[in-house]
Write a protein that holds these residues in place. Structure first.
Motif, short mmCIF file in Angstrom:
data_model
loop_
_atom_site.label_atom_id
_atom_site.label_comp_id
_atom_site.label_asym_id
_atom_site.label_seq_id
_atom_site.Cartn_x
_atom_site.Cartn_y
_atom_site.Cartn_z
N ASN A 203 53.32 1.59 15.85
CA ASN A 203 52.01 2.03 16.06
C ASN A 203 51.03 0.90 15.88
OD1 ASN A 203 52.63 4.44 16.98
ND2 ASN A 203 52.63 5.23 14.69
N CYS A 204 51.29 -0.57 15.91
CA CYS A 204 50.54 -1.77 15.67
C CYS A 204 49.99 -1.87 14.14
CB CYS A 204 49.70 -1.72 16.55
SG CYS A 204 50.24 -1.79 18.42
N GLU A 205 50.56 -1.20 13.40
CA GLU A 205 50.09 -1.20 12.06
C GLU A 205 51.10 -2.44 11.03
OE1 GLU A 205 50.55 2.61 10.01
OE2 GLU A 205 48.61 3.32 10.97
N TYR A 206 50.47 -3.01 10.14
CA TYR A 206 51.15 -3.96 9.24
C TYR A 206 50.57 -3.97 7.97
CZ TYR A 206 46.75 -6.69 9.68
OH TYR A 206 45.52 -7.26 9.52
N LYS A 207 51.52 -4.59 7.19
CA LYS A 207 51.18 -4.93 5.81
C LYS A 207 51.50 -6.26 5.26
CE LYS A 207 53.25 -0.36 4.29
NZ LYS A 207 54.50 0.16 3.59
N THR A 217 48.77 -0.61 3.73
CA THR A 217 49.16 -0.48 5.37
C THR A 217 47.54 -0.85 6.00
OG1 THR A 217 50.78 1.01 4.99
CG2 THR A 217 49.64 0.68 7.14
N ASN A 218 47.53 -1.66 7.06
CA ASN A 218 46.34 -2.07 7.91
C ASN A 218 46.37 -1.39 9.00
OD1 ASN A 218 44.66 -4.31 6.44
ND2 ASN A 218 47.05 -4.73 6.12
#
Length: 218
Positions: A203-207, A217-218
């Protein structure tokens, strides 16, 4: 080389792969990038190398927008072994001399010797082991005297002995103030020398974290 990624968003056929991705690297930083297949690891590499077109004011190298850079200098890229055409008959010597575009000199010899490529220097690439081929790719990248080195899954198909050798090579490069971005499913072999870890999630999230820090988490 300093690397700045500012709210990078990229989509294939209206499917968003990366969304609002941001991070900053100083010269000599080592970024370990990992995540499941389809989360955008290869897409990120293609954006950094201008294979994928990105918006202005999105990616900067030494504070210069990559869209204003006509030709990359001092950037080395080590692709996945699967991206190489093994059917083409070429020797290690031919690969490296073509990459250097100069007469062999002390610098050329130092790269070949430091990576222990000389023992199979005249071999056809089809005869090399995974670890040997990886050394050739690294040597080819280092001959450009990179300030930024990007590596895509360098441990795939490589035995434990050569993984350990790669760890030492990366440690030495980091000490030379070369910025390294390494894509890998194996988060253990170089975690001790990584400055930051970028985890690409669904879902296009990242750390984006420092090793040992609590993940946000961003």
């Amino acid at each position: 080389m300093r690397v700045t990624v500012n709210n990078l968003t990229f989509a294939y056929f209206n499917k968003i792969i990366l969304k609002d991705l941001s991070f900053n690297l100083k010269s000599g930083d080592f970024l370990l990038v990992h995540g499941r297949n389809g989360t955008g690891k290869s897409t990120l590499i293609k954006c950094l190398l201008k294979i994928n077109k990105v918006a202005n004011n999105t990616i900067f190298l030494d504070d210069i927008d990559i869209n204003n850079i006509k030709r990359f200098y001092n950037i080395g890229f080590v692709p996945q072994k699967t991206d190489f055409n093994y059917e083409f008959p070429i020797t290690v010597s031919e690969i490296l001399t073509c990459a250097y575009r100069k007469k062999k000199d002390d610098f050329f010899n130092s790269i070949v010797n430091s990576l222990d490529v000389c023992s199979f220097y005249t071999e056809n690439i089809n005869n090399l082991s995974g670890g040997q081929l990886q050394r050739v790719f690294i040597a080819r990248a280092l001959l450009s005297k990179p300030k930024l080195l990007i590596m895509d899954e360098p441990t795939v198909g490589v035995d434990v002995e050569n993984v350990n050798a790669l760890h030492q090579i990366l440690t030495n490069l980091k000490e030379q103030d070369i910025t390294i971005i390494l894509i890998s499913h194996d988060t253990h072999f170089c975690a001790d020398i990584a400055t930051y870890t970028l985890t690409l999630l669904d879902n296009c999230e990242y750390k984006f974290t420092k090793p040992g820090d609590q993940d946000d988490t961003n």
